[in-house]
Design a protein around this motif. Structure first.
Motif, PDB file in Angstrom:
ATOM      1  N   VAL A 144      -0.639  17.590   1.432  1.00 14.95           N
ATOM      2  CA  VAL A 144      -2.067  17.946   1.422  1.00 14.95           C
ATOM      3  C   VAL A 144      -2.880  17.138   2.433  1.00 14.95           C
ATOM      4  CG1 VAL A 144      -1.996  18.660  -1.002  1.00 14.95           C
ATOM      5  CG2 VAL A 144      -2.716  16.327  -0.431  1.00 14.95           C
ATOM      6  N   ALA A 145      -2.259  16.187   3.117  1.00  8.52           N
ATOM      7  CA  ALA A 145      -2.995  15.295   4.021  1.00  8.52           C
ATOM      8  C   ALA A 145      -3.763  16.063   5.092  1.00  8.52           C
ATOM      9  CB  ALA A 145      -2.037  14.298   4.682  1.00  8.52           C
ATOM     10  N   PHE A 146      -3.237  17.202   5.517  1.00  9.12           N
ATOM     11  CA  PHE A 146      -3.892  17.984   6.576  1.00  9.12           C
ATOM     12  C   PHE A 146      -5.228  18.561   6.116  1.00  9.12           C
ATOM     13  CE2 PHE A 146      -1.441  20.967   4.081  1.00  9.12           C
ATOM     14  CZ  PHE A 146      -2.232  22.103   4.029  1.00  9.12           C
ATOM     15  N   GLN A 147      -5.490  18.519   4.812  1.00  9.77           N
ATOM     16  CA  GLN A 147      -6.749  19.039   4.284  1.00  9.77           C
ATOM     17  C   GLN A 147      -7.864  17.988   4.267  1.00  9.77           C
ATOM     18  OE1 GLN A 147      -6.505  21.644   0.779  1.00  9.77           O
ATOM     19  NE2 GLN A 147      -4.261  21.494   0.893  1.00  9.77           N
ATOM     20  N   PHE A 148      -7.593  16.809   4.814  1.00  8.26           N
ATOM     21  CA  PHE A 148      -8.560  15.724   4.809  1.00  8.26           C
ATOM     22  C   PHE A 148      -8.727  15.138   6.213  1.00  8.26           C
ATOM     23  CE2 PHE A 148      -6.772  16.054   0.621  1.00  8.26           C
ATOM     24  CZ  PHE A 148      -7.831  15.820  -0.248  1.00  8.26           C
ATOM     25  N   GLU A 200       0.841  -1.191   0.000  1.00  8.81           N
ATOM     26  CA  GLU A 200       0.000   0.000   0.000  1.00  8.81           C
ATOM     27  C   GLU A 200       0.880   1.246   0.000  1.00  8.81           C
ATOM     28  OE1 GLU A 200      -3.849  -0.451   2.466  1.00  8.81           O
ATOM     29  OE2 GLU A 200      -2.318  -1.548   3.592  1.00  8.81           O
ATOM     30  N   ILE A 201       0.513   2.214  -0.802  1.00 14.04           N
ATOM     31  CA  ILE A 201       1.279   3.454  -0.848  1.00 14.04           C
ATOM     32  C   ILE A 201       0.345   4.610  -1.204  1.00 14.04           C
ATOM     33  CG2 ILE A 201       1.948   3.162  -3.275  1.00 14.04           C
ATOM     34  CD1 ILE A 201       4.714   4.372  -2.398  1.00 14.04           C
ATOM     35  N   ARG A 202       0.603   5.758  -0.630  1.00 14.52           N
ATOM     36  CA  ARG A 202      -0.218   6.952  -0.889  1.00 14.52           C
ATOM     37  C   ARG A 202       0.645   8.060  -1.481  1.00 14.52           C
ATOM     38  NH1 ARG A 202      -3.851   8.884   3.893  1.00 14.52           N
ATOM     39  NH2 ARG A 202      -5.306   7.459   2.846  1.00 14.52           N
ATOM     40  N   TYR A 203       0.142   8.684  -2.535  1.00 14.13           N
ATOM     41  CA  TYR A 203       0.807   9.835  -3.142  1.00 14.13           C
ATOM     42  C   TYR A 203      -0.082  11.060  -2.971  1.00 14.13           C
ATOM     43  CZ  TYR A 203       3.596   6.155  -5.316  1.00 14.13           C
ATOM     44  OH  TYR A 203       4.400   5.067  -5.516  1.00 14.13           O
ATOM     45  N   GLU A 204       0.548  12.213  -2.825  1.00 15.72           N
ATOM     46  CA  GLU A 204      -0.185  13.455  -2.635  1.00 15.72           C
ATOM     47  C   GLU A 204       0.261  14.487  -3.668  1.00 15.72           C
ATOM     48  OE1 GLU A 204      -0.272  14.789   1.472  1.00 15.72           O
ATOM     49  OE2 GLU A 204       0.324  12.785   2.138  1.00 15.72           O
ATOM     50  N   GLY A 205      -0.658  15.380  -4.016  1.00 16.63           N
ATOM     51  CA  GLY A 205      -0.291  16.392  -4.984  1.00 16.63           C
ATOM     52  C   GLY A 205      -1.368  17.438  -5.164  1.00 16.63           C
ATOM     53  N   TYR A 206      -1.193  18.242  -6.207  1.00 16.71           N
ATOM     54  CA  TYR A 206      -2.090  19.357  -6.475  1.00 16.71           C
ATOM     55  C   TYR A 206      -2.617  19.277  -7.900  1.00 16.71           C
ATOM     56  CZ  TYR A 206       0.397  21.110  -2.384  1.00 16.71           C
ATOM     57  OH  TYR A 206       0.953  21.236  -1.136  1.00 16.71           O
ATOM     58  N   GLY A 242      -4.554  24.454  -7.657  1.00 15.41           N
ATOM     59  CA  GLY A 242      -4.056  24.072  -6.345  1.00 15.41           C
ATOM     60  C   GLY A 242      -4.962  23.140  -5.560  1.00 15.41           C
ATOM     61  N   ALA A 243      -5.998  22.564  -6.208  1.00 10.34           N
ATOM     62  CA  ALA A 243      -6.881  21.621  -5.524  1.00 10.34           C
ATOM     63  C   ALA A 243      -6.071  20.437  -5.007  1.00 10.34           C
ATOM     64  CB  ALA A 243      -7.978  21.132  -6.464  1.00 10.34           C
ATOM     65  N   ALA A 244      -6.344  20.021  -3.784  1.00 13.01           N
ATOM     66  CA  ALA A 244      -5.602  18.927  -3.161  1.00 13.01           C
ATOM     67  C   ALA A 244      -6.072  17.573  -3.702  1.00 13.01           C
ATOM     68  CB  ALA A 244      -5.767  18.967  -1.650  1.00 13.01           C
ATOM     69  N   ILE A 245      -5.120  16.673  -3.905  1.00 14.12           N
ATOM     70  CA  ILE A 245      -5.429  15.316  -4.379  1.00 14.12           C
ATOM     71  C   ILE A 245      -4.582  14.323  -3.595  1.00 14.12           C
ATOM     72  CG2 ILE A 245      -5.447  13.719  -6.338  1.00 14.12           C
ATOM     73  CD1 ILE A 245      -5.535  16.125  -8.199  1.00 14.12           C
ATOM     74  N   TYR A 257      -8.880  10.875  -3.484  1.00 13.36           N
ATOM     75  CA  TYR A 257      -9.585  11.841  -2.632  1.00 13.36           C
ATOM     76  C   TYR A 257      -9.167  13.237  -3.067  1.00 13.36           C
ATOM     77  CZ  TYR A 257      -9.632   7.557   0.139  1.00 13.36           C
ATOM     78  OH  TYR A 257      -9.759   6.247   0.553  1.00 13.36           O
ATOM     79  N   THR A 258     -10.118  14.132  -3.189  1.00 14.13           N
ATOM     80  CA  THR A 258      -9.780  15.463  -3.669  1.00 14.13           C
ATOM     81  C   THR A 258     -10.707  16.517  -3.100  1.00 14.13           C
ATOM     82  OG1 THR A 258      -9.528  16.851  -5.661  1.00 14.13           O
ATOM     83  CG2 THR A 258     -11.203  15.122  -5.749  1.00 14.13           C
ATOM     84  N   THR A 259     -10.201  17.725  -2.995  1.00 15.46           N
ATOM     85  CA  THR A 259     -11.026  18.851  -2.584  1.00 15.46           C
ATOM     86  C   THR A 259     -11.818  19.421  -3.756  1.00 15.46           C
ATOM     87  OG1 THR A 259      -9.178  20.378  -2.954  1.00 15.46           O
ATOM     88  CG2 THR A 259      -9.453  19.510  -0.712  1.00 15.46           C
ATOM     89  N   ALA A 260     -11.584  18.885  -4.959  1.00 16.48           N
ATOM     90  CA  ALA A 260     -12.228  19.407  -6.167  1.00 16.48           C
ATOM     91  C   ALA A 260     -13.699  18.975  -6.242  1.00 16.48           C
ATOM     92  CB  ALA A 260     -11.504  18.944  -7.412  1.00 16.48           C
TER      93      ALA A 260
END
Length: 241
Positions: free
Chosen positions: A130-134, A84-90, A94-97, A234-237
């Motif tokens: 971006v993890a802090f946004q979820f 299992e692995i998690r990647y974060e980005g924009y 600048g929407a969080a993903i 998961y996204t803020t979009a």
């Protein structure tokens, strides 16, 4: 929530999943295998497996495919070793993903995820960017027209953390991850069936997209979702229709 409908977005997402049912089966099978490996093949004593099996049934995944995935996880059948692995980005604007993957080749997966981000106007970031946004939580969404007062009473009594209603009439119930199944079972016993139910990473804020930016953002999300190793996004979009 003005300007867009949570319910419309949920229906849109479910429709896209139905269109890609074959790919959905493959991804759910991976999750079942990993869950069974980590916690055993009995869903009654393995909450993660039970959630995965319920998701499989909701997608009309054949029972034999579910059983095969479990047996691969418990070692009864030969299977692939997933990590299992998690990647974060924009994304656009600048929407969080956040992108959760199950893979047997980390080098391949990170290259594919990075390429999808860069090709479609996004940027892959560092761990935690971006993890802090979820918020990690159990989430259930109930259809407009549900008896809000009765649902709220049942949810609070069952141990839910929060119950909120949207302008479109849909109702959201949030739980601690560990309480998700308990609350879901209690609500089912009270006659309430959610349209969407999962342990998820719920965005704390939203970036609403329309027009060209919505099209660009959807292309980025689609590119990520279409990767074989990607399980959840998961996204803020919020994409307006």
């Amino acid at each position: 929530m003005a300007g867009h409908s949570k319910w419309a977005n949920i229906q849109h997402r479910k429709g896209r999943q139905d269109e890609k049912r074959g790919a959905t089966f493959s991804k759910i099978a991976k999750e079942i295998t990993v869950a069974a490996k980590m916690g055993g093949g009995d869903a009654a004593f393995n909450p993660r497996l039970r959630v995965a099996v319920e998701k499989a049934k909701a997608a009309n995944m054949p029972k034999d495919k579910i059983d095969t995935a479990i047996k691969k996880g418990t070692g009864e059948l030969e299977g692939v070793e997933y990590i299992e692995i998690r990647y974060e980005g924009y994304g656009i604007g600048g929407a969080a993903i956040m992108v959760d993957c199950l893979t047997d080749n980390k080098t391949r997966t990170v290259a594919e995820v990075r390429h999808a981000f860069s090709k479609h106007g996004g940027n892959m970031g560092t761990d935690g960017c971006v993890a802090f946004q979820f918020k990690h939580c159990g989430q259930m969404i109930f259809a407009p027209g549900t008896d809000e007062a009765a649902l709220m009473d049942a949810a609070i009594e069952a141990g839910a953390e929060d119950v909120t209603s949207d302008e479109d009439g849909s109702i959201e119930v949030l739980t601690a991850p560990a309480d998700f199944l308990t609350v879901k079972d209690a609500l089912a016993a009270a006659g309430f069936t959610p349209e969407l139910a999962d342990v998820t990473m719920k965005p704390e804020g939203e970036n609403v997209f329309s027009g060209d930016d919505a099209i660009k953002m959807q292309k980025l999300l689609d590119a990520l979702e279409n990767l074989d190793d990607v399980q959840e996004i998961y996204t803020t979009a919020i994409i307006e229709e």
